[in-house]
Motif scaffolding. Structure first.
Motif, PDB file in Angstrom:
ATOM      1  N   VAL A 159      12.307  51.390   9.404  1.00  0.00           N
ATOM      2  CA  VAL A 159      12.456  52.832   9.547  1.00  0.00           C
ATOM      3  C   VAL A 159      13.565  53.188  10.521  1.00  0.00           C
ATOM      4  O   VAL A 159      14.326  54.124  10.304  1.00  0.00           O
ATOM      5  N   GLU A 160      13.658  52.421  11.619  1.00  0.00           N
ATOM      6  CA  GLU A 160      14.623  52.781  12.642  1.00  0.00           C
ATOM      7  C   GLU A 160      14.956  51.591  13.531  1.00  0.00           C
ATOM      8  O   GLU A 160      14.127  50.702  13.738  1.00  0.00           O
ATOM      9  N   HIS A 161      16.186  51.581  14.050  1.00  0.00           N
ATOM     10  CA  HIS A 161      16.613  50.587  15.031  1.00  0.00           C
ATOM     11  C   HIS A 161      16.588  51.211  16.414  1.00  0.00           C
ATOM     12  O   HIS A 161      16.926  52.388  16.577  1.00  0.00           O
ATOM     13  N   GLY A 162      16.218  50.410  17.412  1.00  0.00           N
ATOM     14  CA  GLY A 162      16.242  50.910  18.769  1.00  0.00           C
ATOM     15  C   GLY A 162      17.662  51.213  19.228  1.00  0.00           C
ATOM     16  O   GLY A 162      18.640  50.632  18.747  1.00  0.00           O
ATOM     17  N   LYS A 163      17.765  52.137  20.183  1.00  0.00           N
ATOM     18  CA  LYS A 163      19.056  52.487  20.736  1.00  0.00           C
ATOM     19  C   LYS A 163      19.726  51.263  21.337  1.00  0.00           C
ATOM     20  O   LYS A 163      19.077  50.437  21.975  1.00  0.00           O
ATOM     21  N   LEU A 164      21.030  51.121  21.132  1.00  0.00           N
ATOM     22  CA  LEU A 164      21.843  50.015  21.641  1.00  0.00           C
ATOM     23  C   LEU A 164      21.537  48.681  20.966  1.00  0.00           C
ATOM     24  O   LEU A 164      21.884  47.623  21.490  1.00  0.00           O
ATOM     25  N   THR A 165      20.889  48.723  19.810  1.00  0.00           N
ATOM     26  CA  THR A 165      20.631  47.489  19.058  1.00  0.00           C
ATOM     27  C   THR A 165      21.940  46.872  18.586  1.00  0.00           C
ATOM     28  O   THR A 165      22.864  47.577  18.160  1.00  0.00           O
ATOM     29  N   ASP A 166      22.019  45.560  18.636  1.00  0.00           N
ATOM     30  CA  ASP A 166      23.217  44.830  18.229  1.00  0.00           C
ATOM     31  C   ASP A 166      23.603  45.193  16.793  1.00  0.00           C
ATOM     32  O   ASP A 166      22.754  45.260  15.904  1.00  0.00           O
ATOM     33  N   SER A 167      24.876  45.397  16.567  1.00  0.00           N
ATOM     34  CA  SER A 167      25.356  45.819  15.245  1.00  0.00           C
ATOM     35  C   SER A 167      25.057  44.781  14.168  1.00  0.00           C
ATOM     36  O   SER A 167      24.859  45.128  13.004  1.00  0.00           O
ATOM     37  N   LYS A 168      25.014  43.510  14.543  1.00  0.00           N
ATOM     38  CA  LYS A 168      24.708  42.471  13.553  1.00  0.00           C
ATOM     39  C   LYS A 168      23.266  42.586  13.064  1.00  0.00           C
ATOM     40  O   LYS A 168      22.977  42.318  11.899  1.00  0.00           O
ATOM     41  N   ILE A 169      22.379  42.970  13.963  1.00  0.00           N
ATOM     42  CA  ILE A 169      20.988  43.178  13.567  1.00  0.00           C
ATOM     43  C   ILE A 169      20.896  44.367  12.615  1.00  0.00           C
ATOM     44  O   ILE A 169      20.213  44.301  11.581  1.00  0.00           O
ATOM     45  N   ILE A 170      21.593  45.439  12.930  1.00  0.00           N
ATOM     46  CA  ILE A 170      21.578  46.626  12.068  1.00  0.00           C
ATOM     47  C   ILE A 170      22.131  46.299  10.689  1.00  0.00           C
ATOM     48  O   ILE A 170      21.607  46.749   9.670  1.00  0.00           O
ATOM     49  N   GLN A 171      23.158  45.472  10.665  1.00  0.00           N
ATOM     50  CA  GLN A 171      23.744  45.075   9.388  1.00  0.00           C
ATOM     51  C   GLN A 171      22.802  44.179   8.593  1.00  0.00           C
ATOM     52  O   GLN A 171      22.701  44.296   7.361  1.00  0.00           O
ATOM     53  N   SER A 172      22.120  43.284   9.273  1.00  0.00           N
ATOM     54  CA  SER A 172      21.223  42.343   8.598  1.00  0.00           C
ATOM     55  C   SER A 172      19.917  42.990   8.165  1.00  0.00           C
ATOM     56  O   SER A 172      19.326  42.588   7.156  1.00  0.00           O
ATOM     57  N   LEU A 173      19.456  43.981   8.929  1.00  0.00           N
ATOM     58  CA  LEU A 173      18.178  44.627   8.653  1.00  0.00           C
ATOM     59  C   LEU A 173      18.358  46.147   8.630  1.00  0.00           C
ATOM     60  O   LEU A 173      17.838  46.864   9.478  1.00  0.00           O
ATOM     61  N   PRO A 174      19.101  46.662   7.663  1.00  0.00           N
ATOM     62  CA  PRO A 174      19.353  48.113   7.636  1.00  0.00           C
ATOM     63  C   PRO A 174      18.087  48.899   7.313  1.00  0.00           C
ATOM     64  O   PRO A 174      17.105  48.365   6.798  1.00  0.00           O
ATOM     65  N   ILE A 175      18.137  50.178   7.621  1.00  0.00           N
ATOM     66  CA  ILE A 175      17.026  51.061   7.299  1.00  0.00           C
ATOM     67  C   ILE A 175      16.737  51.002   5.799  1.00  0.00           C
ATOM     68  O   ILE A 175      17.636  51.034   4.979  1.00  0.00           O
ATOM     69  N   GLY A 176      15.466  50.882   5.482  1.00  0.00           N
ATOM     70  CA  GLY A 176      15.055  50.765   4.087  1.00  0.00           C
ATOM     71  C   GLY A 176      14.753  49.354   3.651  1.00  0.00           C
ATOM     72  O   GLY A 176      14.157  49.146   2.595  1.00  0.00           O
ATOM     73  N   SER A 177      15.137  48.369   4.457  1.00  0.00           N
ATOM     74  CA  SER A 177      14.848  46.974   4.112  1.00  0.00           C
ATOM     75  C   SER A 177      13.343  46.728   4.115  1.00  0.00           C
ATOM     76  O   SER A 177      12.623  47.248   4.965  1.00  0.00           O
ATOM     77  N   GLN A 178      12.859  45.942   3.190  1.00  0.00           N
ATOM     78  CA  GLN A 178      11.476  45.499   3.282  1.00  0.00           C
ATOM     79  C   GLN A 178      11.483  44.152   3.982  1.00  0.00           C
ATOM     80  O   GLN A 178      12.332  43.287   3.724  1.00  0.00           O
ATOM     81  N   VAL A 179      10.547  43.986   4.904  1.00  0.00           N
ATOM     82  CA  VAL A 179      10.582  42.845   5.808  1.00  0.00           C
ATOM     83  C   VAL A 179       9.202  42.244   6.000  1.00  0.00           C
ATOM     84  O   VAL A 179       8.177  42.850   5.681  1.00  0.00           O
ATOM     85  N   ILE A 180       9.212  41.049   6.563  1.00  0.00           N
ATOM     86  CA  ILE A 180       7.992  40.379   6.985  1.00  0.00           C
ATOM     87  C   ILE A 180       8.157  39.987   8.436  1.00  0.00           C
ATOM     88  O   ILE A 180       9.258  39.646   8.883  1.00  0.00           O
ATOM     89  N   GLY A 181       7.072  40.078   9.197  1.00  0.00           N
ATOM     90  CA  GLY A 181       7.127  39.761  10.614  1.00  0.00           C
ATOM     91  C   GLY A 181       6.329  38.519  10.957  1.00  0.00           C
ATOM     92  O   GLY A 181       5.218  38.318  10.452  1.00  0.00           O
ATOM     93  N   ALA A 182       6.889  37.665  11.817  1.00  0.00           N
ATOM     94  CA  ALA A 182       6.182  36.486  12.318  1.00  0.00           C
ATOM     95  C   ALA A 182       5.381  36.871  13.553  1.00  0.00           C
ATOM     96  O   ALA A 182       5.824  37.680  14.366  1.00  0.00           O
ATOM     97  N   PHE A 183       4.210  36.267  13.722  1.00  0.00           N
ATOM     98  CA  PHE A 183       3.379  36.649  14.863  1.00  0.00           C
ATOM     99  C   PHE A 183       3.964  36.163  16.180  1.00  0.00           C
ATOM    100  O   PHE A 183       3.772  36.795  17.218  1.00  0.00           O
ATOM    101  N   ILE A 184       4.700  35.035  16.174  1.00  0.00           N
ATOM    102  CA  ILE A 184       5.472  34.643  17.346  1.00  0.00           C
ATOM    103  C   ILE A 184       6.823  35.322  17.231  1.00  0.00           C
ATOM    104  O   ILE A 184       7.624  34.991  16.363  1.00  0.00           O
ATOM    105  N   MET A 185       7.075  36.287  18.104  1.00  0.00           N
ATOM    106  CA  MET A 185       8.279  37.112  18.019  1.00  0.00           C
ATOM    107  C   MET A 185       9.259  36.629  19.093  1.00  0.00           C
ATOM    108  O   MET A 185       9.154  37.021  20.262  1.00  0.00           O
TER     109      MET A 185
END
Length: 442
Positions: free
Chosen positions: A136-162
């Motif tokens: 839904v949203e990236h935190g302020k000042l998030t690295d641009s590579k992260i935004i590019q890799s995980l843009p808004i609208g992406s469907q994702v899965i999360g690991a419990f060890i973060m």
């Protein structure tokens, strides 16, 4: 031949996982376009504190267009008390964190240990740590590579060890030992600035986070704990990749280092144990022995690759395992239940020079006994394994599921509504869930 191809694929996966960790998901080509989400905006209340990085954020909410300003979450207040549904201010991601609209969350024994007071954890908190969802949203000042890799609208899965991605262990590619995760999340119920992202709507009381606090309509996840979920895989069944399968893979690939032809015993074939069976089969194990006390679970274990099944209420598990293996014992035994008795059975079931891998959590402070002389003389290796390595392993598990090597549909035995999560944990406690239950949230 199919097993040989599966084994080859996994052997390549293990080899690559021992190299330095890749920082971002390799599945950027599969991401959804973010063009339909360009109108997402934030609107903050006048009572809200500054969003400057490093400043403590209070319980003020925000909203995005066509989405609610607040959300619901299931809250654990104290041991052996029912979870309650509460309204929260919308969580706010910080730098290199991502706000996820939660689609599904698995029902895991680790949560149950917290709910029963067997594992101390900060409360009140939101449990649930096995999720799929939508960015839904990236935190302020998030690295641009992260935004590019995980843009808004992406469907994702999360690991419990973060993983934080920058501590001593993360820099060595050992995400499963992330110092920040254990120091902050597991010890304090926060993310890595020492702050929770969850605040009750009325009064602003802070609520802590078990991993990302997945039993909520939205959650905040450090970006390194996420991987893209291709639209060829379903939201609900895929949730188990973030813990049940993730834990099993970490045990089999990194701790046990399973090789083709190994004889393996898995003690306790619930959600994690049955995942161990599937991975052992894919690795090309020659004998796969499932041990449990419920015939229904043992019958299903054969669908996951078990070549033998032992009901420990009807037979002595250690004696039977040695009988199956010509008196020697297995190359690898995995304890996936978390009890002193099964800890001992696990150690006693391995051959000379074999590995006993412990992955089941239990009552805090519980002890397992081992014959020291046998351990020393027979070169038995006792290894603990908590989970996989998010940046390396999670994308691989998604690939394995996408290719049908890991059967998600068979592994998920129950789907339930968000409102019924309390009953799901009760059934889990009674042993009435064969495999894994998953809560469908949105």
């Amino acid at each position: 031949m199919a097993f040989q191809r599966s084994s080859l694929l996994l052997r390549k996966a293990i080899s690559s996982s021992r190299t330095a960790a890749a920082l971002y998901s390799p599945y950027s080509s599969l991401l959804y376009s973010s063009s339909n989400y360009s109108d997402w905006t934030r609107s903050y209340s006048s009572s809200e504190s500054s969003d400057t990085e490093g400043t403590t954020v209070t319980a003020a909410g925000y909203h995005v267009n066509n989405a609610p300003s607040y959300m619901r979450g299931a809250v654990f207040w104290e041991p052996n008390k029912p979870l309650t549904f509460e309204d929260f201010q919308m969580p706010r991601p910080k730098a290199n964190e991502i706000l996820i609209k939660t689609k599904a969350c698995g029902v895991c024994h680790s949560d149950l240990h917290v709910i029963k007071g067997e594992l101390p954890f900060a409360s009140p908190c939101v449990v649930g740590h096995e999720i799929t969802g939508e960015v839904v949203e990236h935190g302020k000042l998030t690295d641009s590579k992260i935004i590019q890799s995980l843009p808004i609208g992406s469907q994702v899965i999360g690991a419990f060890i973060m993983p934080c991605g920058s501590c001593f262990y993360c820099s060595k590619g050992q995400d499963d030992l992330c110092e920040s995760f254990f120091e902050y999340n597991r010890a304090k119920g926060t993310l890595y600035d020492g702050e929770t992202r969850l605040f009750l709507r009325n009064g602003g009381k802070p609520v802590y986070m078990y991993s990302m606090g997945g039993l909520a309509e939205y959650c905040v996840v450090p970006a390194h704990g996420l991987a893209v979920l291709p639209n060829t895989l379903p939201y609900t069944e895929s949730a188990i990749l973030g813990c049940a399968v993730f834990t099993a893979y970490g045990a089999m690939a990194h701790a046990a280092q399973v090789r083709p032809g190994d004889a393996i015993a898995v003690i306790g074939v619930g959600g994690v144990g049955s995942s161990c069976l599937q991975i052992a089969r894919a690795f090309g194990a020659s004998e796969i022995i499932a041990v449990d006390v419920q015939d229904e679970k043992l019958q299903k274990a054969k669908l996951f690759g078990a070549t033998h099944a032992i009901n420990a209420l009807k037979e002595d598990a250690v004696t039977k395992i040695k009988e199956i293996t010509g008196g020697r014992g297995v190359d690898i035994a995995v304890e996936a239940l978390g009890r002193a008795q099964t800890f001992s059975q696990c150690v006693q079931s391995v051959r000379d020079g074999g590995k006993a891998v412990m992955i089941g959590l239990t009552l805090s402070g519980a002890k397992g006994e081992v014959d020291i002389n046998h351990l020393v003389r027979r070169q038995i290796k006792v290894i603990g394994s908590y989970g996989g390595r998010a940046r390396q392993d999670l994308p691989k598990l998604i690939k394995l599921a996408e290719r049908g090597i890991f059967n998600l549909e068979a592994a998920v035995s129950r789907k339930c509504k968000f409102e019924d999560v309390g009953e799901a944990y009760k059934d889990l406690d009674k042993g009435n869930i064969v495999g894994r239950a998953v809560v469908e949230i949105m």
